[in-house]
Design a protein around this motif. Structure first.
Motif, mmCIF file in Angstrom:
data_model
loop_
_atom_site.group_PDB
_atom_site.id
_atom_site.type_symbol
_atom_site.label_atom_id
_atom_site.label_comp_id
_atom_site.label_asym_id
_atom_site.label_seq_id
_atom_site.Cartn_x
_atom_site.Cartn_y
_atom_site.Cartn_z
ATOM 1 N N VAL A 1 0.861 -1.178 0.000
ATOM 2 C CA VAL A 1 0.000 0.000 0.000
ATOM 3 C C VAL A 1 0.898 1.229 0.000
ATOM 4 O O VAL A 1 1.647 1.460 0.949
ATOM 5 C CB VAL A 1 -0.945 0.017 1.221
ATOM 6 C CG1 VAL A 1 -1.774 1.292 1.231
ATOM 7 C CG2 VAL A 1 -1.847 -1.208 1.216
ATOM 8 N N LEU A 2 0.838 1.984 -1.096
ATOM 9 C CA LEU A 2 1.599 3.231 -1.200
ATOM 10 C C LEU A 2 0.756 4.356 -0.606
ATOM 11 O O LEU A 2 -0.417 4.498 -0.953
ATOM 12 C CB LEU A 2 1.915 3.550 -2.652
ATOM 13 C CG LEU A 2 3.078 2.781 -3.270
ATOM 14 C CD1 LEU A 2 3.137 3.031 -4.766
ATOM 15 C CD2 LEU A 2 4.378 3.171 -2.626
ATOM 16 N N LYS B 1 -3.159 3.602 -1.745
ATOM 17 C CA LYS B 1 -3.669 2.667 -2.743
ATOM 18 C C LYS B 1 -2.774 1.443 -2.791
ATOM 19 O O LYS B 1 -1.552 1.556 -2.783
ATOM 20 C CB LYS B 1 -3.707 3.322 -4.118
ATOM 21 C CG LYS B 1 -4.298 2.411 -5.177
ATOM 22 C CD LYS B 1 -4.412 3.098 -6.513
ATOM 23 C CE LYS B 1 -5.035 2.121 -7.523
ATOM 24 N NZ LYS B 1 -5.030 2.677 -8.861
ATOM 25 N N GLN B 2 -3.408 0.270 -2.846
ATOM 26 C CA GLN B 2 -2.642 -0.969 -2.967
ATOM 27 C C GLN B 2 -2.184 -1.138 -4.410
ATOM 28 O O GLN B 2 -2.963 -0.969 -5.342
ATOM 29 C CB GLN B 2 -3.480 -2.166 -2.550
ATOM 30 C CG GLN B 2 -2.690 -3.474 -2.645
ATOM 31 C CD GLN B 2 -3.427 -4.638 -2.044
ATOM 32 O OE1 GLN B 2 -3.829 -4.586 -0.892
ATOM 33 N NE2 GLN B 2 -3.603 -5.683 -2.823
ATOM 34 N N GLU B 3 -0.912 -1.451 -4.558
ATOM 35 C CA GLU B 3 -0.316 -1.666 -5.876
ATOM 36 C C GLU B 3 0.481 -2.972 -5.855
ATOM 37 O O GLU B 3 0.928 -3.415 -4.799
ATOM 38 C CB GLU B 3 0.640 -0.513 -6.231
ATOM 39 C CG GLU B 3 -0.016 0.844 -6.352
ATOM 40 C CD GLU B 3 -0.829 1.024 -7.631
ATOM 41 O OE1 GLU B 3 -0.832 0.124 -8.493
ATOM 42 O OE2 GLU B 3 -1.463 2.089 -7.759
ATOM 43 N N THR B 4 0.661 -3.548 -7.025
ATOM 44 C CA THR B 4 1.498 -4.730 -7.163
ATOM 45 C C THR B 4 2.887 -4.273 -7.588
ATOM 46 O O THR B 4 3.030 -3.538 -8.567
ATOM 47 C CB THR B 4 0.915 -5.698 -8.208
ATOM 48 O OG1 THR B 4 -0.399 -6.072 -7.797
ATOM 49 C CG2 THR B 4 1.773 -6.939 -8.342
ATOM 50 N N MET B 5 3.891 -4.705 -6.839
ATOM 51 C CA MET B 5 5.260 -4.275 -7.109
ATOM 52 C C MET B 5 5.864 -5.073 -8.256
ATOM 53 O O MET B 5 5.624 -6.270 -8.376
ATOM 54 C CB MET B 5 6.128 -4.481 -5.860
ATOM 55 C CG MET B 5 5.723 -3.616 -4.701
ATOM 56 S SD MET B 5 6.807 -3.847 -3.274
ATOM 57 C CE MET B 5 6.096 -5.326 -2.548
ATOM 58 N N TYR C 1 6.243 7.502 -9.037
ATOM 59 C CA TYR C 1 4.858 7.064 -8.880
ATOM 60 C C TYR C 1 4.002 8.311 -8.764
ATOM 61 O O TYR C 1 4.261 9.174 -7.922
ATOM 62 C CB TYR C 1 4.697 6.205 -7.623
ATOM 63 C CG TYR C 1 3.275 5.745 -7.379
ATOM 64 C CD1 TYR C 1 2.769 4.632 -8.034
ATOM 65 C CD2 TYR C 1 2.444 6.433 -6.500
ATOM 66 C CE1 TYR C 1 1.462 4.216 -7.818
ATOM 67 C CE2 TYR C 1 1.141 6.020 -6.277
ATOM 68 C CZ TYR C 1 0.659 4.912 -6.941
ATOM 69 O OH TYR C 1 -0.631 4.494 -6.728
ATOM 70 N N GLU C 2 2.999 8.431 -9.619
ATOM 71 C CA GLU C 2 2.104 9.580 -9.564
ATOM 72 C C GLU C 2 0.903 9.252 -8.693
ATOM 73 O O GLU C 2 0.195 8.273 -8.935
ATOM 74 C CB GLU C 2 1.620 9.969 -10.957
ATOM 75 C CG GLU C 2 0.729 11.208 -10.927
ATOM 76 C CD GLU C 2 0.260 11.641 -12.302
ATOM 77 O OE1 GLU C 2 -0.943 11.946 -12.427
ATOM 78 O OE2 GLU C 2 1.077 11.662 -13.229
ATOM 79 N N VAL D 1 10.163 3.789 -4.731
ATOM 80 C CA VAL D 1 9.031 4.399 -4.027
ATOM 81 C C VAL D 1 8.401 3.432 -3.029
ATOM 82 O O VAL D 1 7.865 3.870 -2.008
ATOM 83 C CB VAL D 1 7.967 4.958 -4.997
ATOM 84 C CG1 VAL D 1 8.514 6.133 -5.780
ATOM 85 C CG2 VAL D 1 7.425 3.895 -5.927
ATOM 86 N N TYR D 2 8.477 2.126 -3.286
ATOM 87 C CA TYR D 2 7.901 1.155 -2.341
ATOM 88 C C TYR D 2 8.687 1.123 -1.042
ATOM 89 O O TYR D 2 8.112 0.985 0.032
ATOM 90 C CB TYR D 2 7.828 -0.235 -2.965
ATOM 91 C CG TYR D 2 6.806 -0.293 -4.072
ATOM 92 C CD1 TYR D 2 5.444 -0.320 -3.782
ATOM 93 C CD2 TYR D 2 7.183 -0.260 -5.402
ATOM 94 C CE1 TYR D 2 4.501 -0.332 -4.790
ATOM 95 C CE2 TYR D 2 6.243 -0.281 -6.421
ATOM 96 C CZ TYR D 2 4.907 -0.307 -6.098
ATOM 97 O OH TYR D 2 3.961 -0.314 -7.091
ATOM 98 N N CYS D 3 10.008 1.257 -1.141
ATOM 99 C CA CYS D 3 10.827 1.276 0.079
ATOM 100 C C CYS D 3 10.604 2.559 0.879
ATOM 101 O O CYS D 3 10.729 2.571 2.092
ATOM 102 C CB CYS D 3 12.302 1.105 -0.274
ATOM 103 S SG CYS D 3 12.693 -0.582 -0.799
#
Length: 70
Positions: free
Chosen positions: A9-10, A19-23, A32-33, A50-52
């Motif tokens: 979740v970013l 929002k949940q995204e698949t890495m 990431y916008e 951006v996930y880290c």
């Protein structure tokens, strides 16, 4: 063998939208916008993606302790 989590979740640091995204497993995601405020997120200093920086789960390479995008 460690199970790798591919969903994260970013959370936007500007507006708080989450929002949940698949890495991706084969590349780092440097940009990431935000869907809500349209700000472009970039990794914080010292983070590889951006996930880290903004995700609830670190990216797959970091989870596997093999360094990011190496």
């Amino acid at each position: 063998m460690t199970t790798v989590t591919l969903n994260s979740v970013l959370t936007c640091p500007y507006c708080g939208f989450a929002k949940q995204e698949t890495m991706p497993t084969d590349a780092c995601q440097f940009y990431y916008e935000c869907e809500n405020c349209k700000k472009v997120l970039r990794p914080k200093a010292g983070d590889c993606c951006v996930y880290c920086s903004y995700g609830s789960v670190k990216c797959p390479p970091i989870q596997e302790q093999r360094g990011c995008c190496g």
